[in-house]
Scaffold this motif. Sequence first.
Motif, PDB file in Angstrom:
ATOM      1  N   TYR A   4      17.147  19.526 -47.154  1.00 49.66           N
ATOM      2  CA  TYR A   4      16.403  19.941 -45.967  1.00 49.66           C
ATOM      3  C   TYR A   4      16.283  21.454 -45.935  1.00 49.66           C
ATOM      4  O   TYR A   4      17.035  22.176 -46.590  1.00 49.66           O
ATOM      5  CB  TYR A   4      17.067  19.411 -44.687  1.00 49.66           C
ATOM      6  CG  TYR A   4      18.395  20.052 -44.367  1.00 49.66           C
ATOM      7  CD1 TYR A   4      18.479  21.187 -43.550  1.00 49.66           C
ATOM      8  CD2 TYR A   4      19.580  19.528 -44.871  1.00 49.66           C
ATOM      9  CE1 TYR A   4      19.702  21.777 -43.265  1.00 49.66           C
ATOM     10  CE2 TYR A   4      20.803  20.117 -44.581  1.00 49.66           C
ATOM     11  CZ  TYR A   4      20.856  21.236 -43.779  1.00 49.66           C
ATOM     12  OH  TYR A   4      22.061  21.824 -43.500  1.00 49.66           O
ATOM     13  N   ARG A   5      15.308  21.913 -45.177  1.00 41.94           N
ATOM     14  CA  ARG A   5      15.156  23.337 -44.921  1.00 41.94           C
ATOM     15  C   ARG A   5      14.792  23.494 -43.451  1.00 41.94           C
ATOM     16  O   ARG A   5      14.093  22.661 -42.872  1.00 41.94           O
ATOM     17  CB  ARG A   5      14.126  23.978 -45.848  1.00 41.94           C
ATOM     18  CG  ARG A   5      12.726  23.421 -45.741  1.00 41.94           C
ATOM     19  CD  ARG A   5      11.817  24.022 -46.796  1.00 41.94           C
ATOM     20  NE  ARG A   5      10.445  23.572 -46.619  1.00 41.94           N
ATOM     21  CZ  ARG A   5       9.453  23.848 -47.443  1.00 41.94           C
ATOM     22  NH1 ARG A   5       9.693  24.575 -48.525  1.00 41.94           N
ATOM     23  NH2 ARG A   5       8.232  23.417 -47.209  1.00 41.94           N
ATOM     24  N   LEU A   6      15.308  24.556 -42.867  1.00 43.31           N
ATOM     25  CA  LEU A   6      15.078  24.797 -41.444  1.00 43.31           C
ATOM     26  C   LEU A   6      13.787  25.572 -41.269  1.00 43.31           C
ATOM     27  O   LEU A   6      13.557  26.580 -41.928  1.00 43.31           O
ATOM     28  CB  LEU A   6      16.266  25.546 -40.841  1.00 43.31           C
ATOM     29  CG  LEU A   6      17.596  24.797 -40.956  1.00 43.31           C
ATOM     30  CD1 LEU A   6      18.738  25.655 -40.427  1.00 43.31           C
ATOM     31  CD2 LEU A   6      17.529  23.465 -40.246  1.00 43.31           C
ATOM     32  N   ARG A   7      12.950  25.070 -40.398  1.00 45.63           N
ATOM     33  CA  ARG A   7      11.670  25.676 -40.080  1.00 45.63           C
ATOM     34  C   ARG A   7      11.550  25.755 -38.570  1.00 45.63           C
ATOM     35  O   ARG A   7      12.158  24.954 -37.861  1.00 45.63           O
ATOM     36  CB  ARG A   7      10.503  24.838 -40.647  1.00 45.63           C
ATOM     37  CG  ARG A   7      10.432  24.835 -42.162  1.00 45.63           C
ATOM     38  CD  ARG A   7      10.071  26.237 -42.655  1.00 45.63           C
ATOM     39  NE  ARG A   7       9.837  26.292 -44.066  1.00 45.63           N
ATOM     40  CZ  ARG A   7      10.665  26.869 -44.936  1.00 45.63           C
ATOM     41  NH1 ARG A   7      11.783  27.387 -44.538  1.00 45.63           N
ATOM     42  NH2 ARG A   7      10.365  26.914 -46.211  1.00 45.63           N
ATOM     43  N   ALA A  10      11.159  22.270 -36.162  1.00 40.93           N
ATOM     44  CA  ALA A  10      11.911  21.114 -36.657  1.00 40.93           C
ATOM     45  C   ALA A  10      12.236  21.309 -38.132  1.00 40.93           C
ATOM     46  O   ALA A  10      11.462  21.927 -38.861  1.00 40.93           O
ATOM     47  CB  ALA A  10      11.093  19.839 -36.478  1.00 40.93           C
ATOM     48  N   PRO A  11      13.355  20.752 -38.566  1.00 39.18           N
ATOM     49  CA  PRO A  11      13.664  20.835 -39.995  1.00 39.18           C
ATOM     50  C   PRO A  11      12.694  19.978 -40.810  1.00 39.18           C
ATOM     51  O   PRO A  11      12.088  19.036 -40.293  1.00 39.18           O
ATOM     52  CB  PRO A  11      15.088  20.283 -40.088  1.00 39.18           C
ATOM     53  CG  PRO A  11      15.309  19.517 -38.839  1.00 39.18           C
ATOM     54  CD  PRO A  11      14.385  20.059 -37.807  1.00 39.18           C
ATOM     55  N   GLU A  12      12.567  20.345 -42.076  1.00 43.55           N
ATOM     56  CA  GLU A  12      11.770  19.565 -43.018  1.00 43.55           C
ATOM     57  C   GLU A  12      12.716  18.963 -44.053  1.00 43.55           C
ATOM     58  O   GLU A  12      13.748  19.553 -44.373  1.00 43.55           O
ATOM     59  CB  GLU A  12      10.749  20.444 -43.731  1.00 43.55           C
ATOM     60  CG  GLU A  12       9.681  20.997 -42.826  1.00 43.55           C
ATOM     61  CD  GLU A  12       8.695  21.899 -43.554  1.00 43.55           C
ATOM     62  OE1 GLU A  12       7.547  21.966 -43.098  1.00 43.55           O
ATOM     63  OE2 GLU A  12       9.069  22.516 -44.576  1.00 43.55           O
ATOM     64  N   GLU A  85      21.251  21.972 -47.386  1.00 41.14           N
ATOM     65  CA  GLU A  85      20.160  22.889 -47.090  1.00 41.14           C
ATOM     66  C   GLU A  85      19.795  23.633 -48.360  1.00 41.14           C
ATOM     67  O   GLU A  85      20.656  24.165 -49.058  1.00 41.14           O
ATOM     68  CB  GLU A  85      20.567  23.884 -46.000  1.00 41.14           C
ATOM     69  CG  GLU A  85      19.446  24.808 -45.590  1.00 41.14           C
ATOM     70  CD  GLU A  85      19.827  25.753 -44.466  1.00 41.14           C
ATOM     71  OE1 GLU A  85      18.948  26.526 -44.043  1.00 41.14           O
ATOM     72  OE2 GLU A  85      20.989  25.729 -44.014  1.00 41.14           O
ATOM     73  N   ASP A  87      15.989  24.934 -50.927  1.00 35.69           N
ATOM     74  CA  ASP A  87      14.540  24.967 -51.066  1.00 35.69           C
ATOM     75  C   ASP A  87      14.184  24.686 -52.514  1.00 35.69           C
ATOM     76  O   ASP A  87      14.951  24.988 -53.430  1.00 35.69           O
ATOM     77  CB  ASP A  87      13.986  26.319 -50.629  1.00 35.69           C
ATOM     78  CG  ASP A  87      12.537  26.244 -50.176  1.00 35.69           C
ATOM     79  OD1 ASP A  87      11.911  25.167 -50.331  1.00 35.69           O
ATOM     80  OD2 ASP A  87      12.009  27.247 -49.678  1.00 35.69           O
ATOM     81  N   LEU A 142      19.790  14.902 -38.243  1.00 36.62           N
ATOM     82  CA  LEU A 142      19.506  15.591 -36.980  1.00 36.62           C
ATOM     83  C   LEU A 142      20.753  15.713 -36.115  1.00 36.62           C
ATOM     84  O   LEU A 142      20.972  16.762 -35.481  1.00 36.62           O
ATOM     85  CB  LEU A 142      18.392  14.883 -36.208  1.00 36.62           C
ATOM     86  CG  LEU A 142      17.004  14.966 -36.851  1.00 36.62           C
ATOM     87  CD1 LEU A 142      15.994  14.139 -36.043  1.00 36.62           C
ATOM     88  CD2 LEU A 142      16.531  16.407 -36.988  1.00 36.62           C
ATOM     89  N   LEU A 145      22.805  18.532 -37.572  1.00 38.96           N
ATOM     90  CA  LEU A 145      22.205  19.849 -37.326  1.00 38.96           C
ATOM     91  C   LEU A 145      22.301  20.271 -35.865  1.00 38.96           C
ATOM     92  O   LEU A 145      22.335  21.469 -35.581  1.00 38.96           O
ATOM     93  CB  LEU A 145      20.737  19.845 -37.780  1.00 38.96           C
ATOM     94  CG  LEU A 145      20.507  19.694 -39.285  1.00 38.96           C
ATOM     95  CD1 LEU A 145      19.014  19.624 -39.587  1.00 38.96           C
ATOM     96  CD2 LEU A 145      21.166  20.817 -40.064  1.00 38.96           C
ATOM     97  N   SER A 146      22.358  19.313 -34.969  1.00 47.28           N
ATOM     98  CA  SER A 146      22.394  19.648 -33.540  1.00 47.28           C
ATOM     99  C   SER A 146      23.812  19.925 -33.047  1.00 47.28           C
ATOM    100  O   SER A 146      23.997  20.337 -31.921  1.00 47.28           O
ATOM    101  CB  SER A 146      21.758  18.550 -32.700  1.00 47.28           C
ATOM    102  OG  SER A 146      22.556  17.387 -32.751  1.00 47.28           O
TER     103      SER A 146
END
Length: 147
Positions: A4-7, A10-12, A85, A87, A142, A145-146
């Motif tokens: 995943y990557r944080l954008r 919302a994460p992707e 996390e 890319d 999710l 991450l939260s």
Amino acid sequence: MLLYRLRPGAPEVLVGHMGGPFWAKKDDGAWSIPKGEYVDGEDPLTVARREFEEELGSPVPAAELVPLGEVRQSGGKRLTVWAGEGDLDAATCRSNTFELEWPPRSGRVQEFPEIDRAAWLPVDQARAKLVTGQVAFLDRLLERLSG
């Protein structure tokens, strides 16, 4: 392995469209988290790293991996996934291949990629694209991450 990557917003997540003729004209429900089977005695995390590299053509670009647990899919297979996390350029992903007699009963064996393309998708979009049995891992990601 769920990369995943944080954008902003919302994460992707990085997911792959399953290769082969059965999935060729399907989109929703035809994507997968890079994964593979392991046998007794194999370390599941080692296998997850290996399968990620085989299916996407690159080592896992995440320094830290967190377990997202296990889910039993409808066919009975158990799937264990880790998240990290990182890319990766989805356009450069290149999968290993498998052989399949195609068309059926033709005697002609063809080679197909396990993953024919990869893409970064926002979690909400990935929810519609993933095979149903893997969606729970998005919720688990999710949650992690939260908090």
